[in-house]
Each structure stands twice: as structure tokens, then as C-alpha cells.
Design a protein around this motif. Structure first.
Motif, PDB file in Angstrom:
ATOM      1  N   ASN A   1      56.128   3.648  -1.372  1.00 48.12           N
ATOM      2  CA  ASN A   1      55.237   4.192  -2.412  1.00 48.12           C
ATOM      3  C   ASN A   1      53.764   3.981  -2.067  1.00 48.12           C
ATOM      4  OD1 ASN A   1      57.357   5.057  -4.143  1.00 48.12           O
ATOM      5  ND2 ASN A   1      57.629   2.953  -4.838  1.00 48.12           N
ATOM      6  N   GLY A   2      53.444   4.111  -0.780  1.00 48.71           N
ATOM      7  CA  GLY A   2      52.058   3.981  -0.351  1.00 48.71           C
ATOM      8  C   GLY A   2      51.568   2.559  -0.189  1.00 48.71           C
ATOM      9  N   HIS A   3      52.435   1.570  -0.386  1.00 44.99           N
ATOM     10  CA  HIS A   3      52.027   0.167  -0.299  1.00 44.99           C
ATOM     11  C   HIS A   3      52.509  -0.463   1.007  1.00 44.99           C
ATOM     12  CE1 HIS A   3      50.799   0.295  -4.478  1.00 44.99           C
ATOM     13  NE2 HIS A   3      51.993   0.759  -4.818  1.00 44.99           N
ATOM     14  N   PRO A   4      51.730  -1.361   1.577  1.00 46.11           N
ATOM     15  CA  PRO A   4      52.185  -2.095   2.764  1.00 46.11           C
ATOM     16  C   PRO A   4      53.080  -3.263   2.362  1.00 46.11           C
ATOM     17  CG  PRO A   4      49.963  -2.763   2.205  1.00 46.11           C
ATOM     18  CD  PRO A   4      50.331  -1.664   1.237  1.00 46.11           C
ATOM     19  N   TYR A   5      53.943  -3.674   3.282  1.00 43.68           N
ATOM     20  CA  TYR A   5      54.823  -4.816   3.051  1.00 43.68           C
ATOM     21  C   TYR A   5      54.659  -5.816   4.183  1.00 43.68           C
ATOM     22  CZ  TYR A   5      57.397  -2.730  -0.818  1.00 43.68           C
ATOM     23  OH  TYR A   5      57.745  -2.203  -2.037  1.00 43.68           O
ATOM     24  N   LEU A   6      54.753  -7.077   3.836  1.00 44.58           N
ATOM     25  CA  LEU A   6      54.711  -8.118   4.848  1.00 44.58           C
ATOM     26  C   LEU A   6      56.102  -8.276   5.442  1.00 44.58           C
ATOM     27  CD1 LEU A   6      53.229 -10.450   6.303  1.00 44.58           C
ATOM     28  CD2 LEU A   6      53.922 -11.930   4.411  1.00 44.58           C
ATOM     29  N   GLY A   7      56.230  -7.950   6.732  1.00 44.13           N
ATOM     30  CA  GLY A   7      57.515  -8.087   7.396  1.00 44.13           C
ATOM     31  C   GLY A   7      57.799  -9.521   7.799  1.00 44.13           C
ATOM     32  N   MET A   8      56.772 -10.194   8.326  1.00 43.61           N
ATOM     33  CA  MET A   8      56.950 -11.574   8.766  1.00 43.61           C
ATOM     34  C   MET A   8      55.594 -12.251   8.900  1.00 43.61           C
ATOM     35  SD  MET A   8      58.921 -13.028  12.173  1.00 43.61           S
ATOM     36  CE  MET A   8      60.445 -12.259  11.642  1.00 43.61           C
ATOM     37  N   ALA A   9      55.555 -13.526   8.578  1.00 44.13           N
ATOM     38  CA  ALA A   9      54.357 -14.342   8.779  1.00 44.13           C
ATOM     39  C   ALA A   9      54.717 -15.480   9.726  1.00 44.13           C
ATOM     40  CB  ALA A   9      53.841 -14.893   7.456  1.00 44.13           C
ATOM     41  N   GLU A  10      53.961 -15.609  10.798  1.00 48.42           N
ATOM     42  CA  GLU A  10      54.229 -16.647  11.797  1.00 48.42           C
ATOM     43  C   GLU A  10      52.994 -17.528  11.962  1.00 48.42           C
ATOM     44  OE1 GLU A  10      55.175 -17.049  16.598  1.00 48.42           O
ATOM     45  OE2 GLU A  10      55.221 -15.090  15.611  1.00 48.42           O
TER      46      GLU A  10
ATOM     47  N   LYS B   1      49.966 -15.101  12.433  1.00 47.25           N
ATOM     48  CA  LYS B   1      50.313 -13.765  12.901  1.00 47.25           C
ATOM     49  C   LYS B   1      51.129 -13.067  11.819  1.00 47.25           C
ATOM     50  CE  LYS B   1      52.543 -11.432  16.821  1.00 47.25           C
ATOM     51  NZ  LYS B   1      53.272 -11.659  18.100  1.00 47.25           N
ATOM     52  N   LEU B   2      50.618 -11.939  11.348  1.00 50.24           N
ATOM     53  CA  LEU B   2      51.275 -11.203  10.274  1.00 50.24           C
ATOM     54  C   LEU B   2      51.831  -9.886  10.799  1.00 50.24           C
ATOM     55  CD1 LEU B   2      48.619 -11.647   7.437  1.00 50.24           C
ATOM     56  CD2 LEU B   2      50.611 -13.084   7.919  1.00 50.24           C
ATOM     57  N   SER B   3      53.056  -9.589  10.417  1.00 49.00           N
ATOM     58  CA  SER B   3      53.660  -8.302  10.738  1.00 49.00           C
ATOM     59  C   SER B   3      53.651  -7.475   9.459  1.00 49.00           C
ATOM     60  CB  SER B   3      55.091  -8.496  11.247  1.00 49.00           C
ATOM     61  OG  SER B   3      55.739  -7.252  11.394  1.00 49.00           O
ATOM     62  N   ILE B   4      52.762  -6.478   9.416  1.00 48.53           N
ATOM     63  CA  ILE B   4      52.598  -5.649   8.225  1.00 48.53           C
ATOM     64  C   ILE B   4      53.286  -4.307   8.452  1.00 48.53           C
ATOM     65  CG2 ILE B   4      50.950  -4.623   6.617  1.00 48.53           C
ATOM     66  CD1 ILE B   4      50.815  -7.646   6.707  1.00 48.53           C
ATOM     67  N   ILE B   5      54.147  -3.926   7.525  1.00 43.91           N
ATOM     68  CA  ILE B   5      54.876  -2.661   7.627  1.00 43.91           C
ATOM     69  C   ILE B   5      54.318  -1.688   6.596  1.00 43.91           C
ATOM     70  CG2 ILE B   5      57.145  -1.576   7.566  1.00 43.91           C
ATOM     71  CD1 ILE B   5      58.361  -4.337   8.030  1.00 43.91           C
TER      72      ILE B   5
END
Length: 202
Positions: A168-177, A189-193
Motif C-alpha cells: 500500500n505504498g509503504h516501506p517495510y523493514l525486512g531485517m535490522a543487523e 544495516k537495514l534491509s528496507i523492502i
């Protein structure tokens, strides 16, 4: 599905969904799956401990649920999920695997596995479907568990990618390291989807 989403759904249905257990590794929470066990419904939901997304649905009490595939009932109070019934419903193309130590016969499909406890089974000889398997008591074993997962193998299953309809047009955090050097934190290190694309930020 996220773990938090599943919890919200269960909380909204608390009048009918009772005796729900949360199972996790207290000593090392990220080492094992996070599990929601619906004991009265015979269902376990297994979530990846890092992403907290659903990766496996386990039905461990088959007689508590009614199951259909392509409109055909293969498990209910009236339909017993024997190997013959599963073969008829899904059209198995291989004889499965028999573990003589555990006395468990496993029938695998893509994204789906059934386990059948048996006293003893002959070496699988696939000729014309599962009927070529011979069990010593002559009966067709009944499924005790069913697993639904993403991929070809239950052992290596992972949570499926988020569908685009969820963004819905929003980013999601896949993983935070957390990046650590010499015992000190040097960065994150952020993985943004976002809409199926992945971006890394430090």
C-alpha cells in the motif's frame, strides 16, 4: 502473515479460539521458530524468529479440521485421510519416504507434506501410484500430521515474499543487523523492502 497480525486475529476471536500457547526459545529467542499453538484446533503456526513472518502451518490433530483441495474433501469426520485418500485427492507421483527408526511414512508435495505412522512398511516400489506400496497389515495408514509451507522441502522452508498487495505504498523493514567491531557497535544495516525492491542503508 506477521506474528503480530496473527496475535491480533486470535485476540479478536478469543470467544472461539481458546487455549492458545506461545512457544519460543527463552535462552536464545532467535535460534528457534516462534510458535503459536492452537491446541483446541490442532494447529500450530510456525514463524521465522528473525522476520517474525509465518513460514509453516502444521495440523497436528487431523480430526479437528475439515480440509479440501480443489473442492474435494480429503479430511473430515466422514473422510479419513488415508494414503489412498491422499493419492486420490492429490495424485501423488512418487511413493514418499519411510523412516524405519521412527516408523513414519512421509508423503511430500511442493509446499505440502503428510506424515503417516505405520508399524512396518516394505521397501517402496513405485509402479502405478501409491497402491504399489505394500504395508504388512494390509491397511492404508492414516495421516497424523499435515504441513503447509513455501517451497519444495519442509526442512528448508522459508517465509514467502510479501505480496505487493500488502505494501500500500509503504516501506517495510525486512531485517535490522547490528554491525560490531572489536566488541563495539559501529553501525546498523537495514534491509528496507518497498514494492518488491530491496534497499540497504547503513
Amino acid at each position: 502473515m506477521q506474528f503480530s497480525q496473527a496475535v491480533c486475529i486470535i485476540q479478536s476471536q478469543v470467544a472461539v479460539m481458546k487455549k492458545v500457547q506461545v512457544i519460543y526459545n527463552e535462552s536464545d529467542p532467535l535460534a528457534s521458530d516462534l510458535i503459536l499453538s492452537l491446541t483446541m484446533d490442532g494447529i500450530r503456526l510456525l514463524f521465522d524468529s528473525v522476520t517474525q513472518r509465518l513460514k509453516v502451518i502444521e495440523i497436528f490433530t487431523m480430526n479437528l479440521v475439515k480440509l479440501k483441495y480443489c473442492g474435494l474433501v480429503f479430511n473430515s469426520t466422514d473422510v479419513i485421510p488415508t494414503i489412498d485418500q491422499i493419492d486420490h485427492s492429490f495424485g501423488a507421483t512418487h511413493p514418499g519416504i519411510y523412516d524405519p527408526d521412527r516408523r513414519i511414512f512421509t508423503l511430500n508435495f511442493r509446499g505440502l507434506s503428510f506424515t503417516f505412522p505405520v508399524e512396518q512398511a516394505s521397501e517402496p516400489r513405485y509402479v502405478r501410484g501409491l497402491g504399489s506400496l505394500q504395508f504388512t497389515n494390509g491397511a492404508s495408514p492414516v495421516a497424523s500430521k499435515m504441513f503447509i509451507f513455501n517451497g519444495n522441502n519442509l526442512t528448508d522452508s522459508k517465509a514467502p515474499p510479501l505480496p505487493l498487495s500488502c505494501f500500500n505504498g509503504h516501506p517495510y523493514l525486512g531485517m535490522a543487523e547490528v554491525i560490531r567491531q572489536n566488541g563495539l557497535t559501529s553501525g546498523v544495516k537495514l534491509s528496507i523492502i518497498c514494492e518488491g525492491a530491496v534497499f540497504f542503508n547503513i
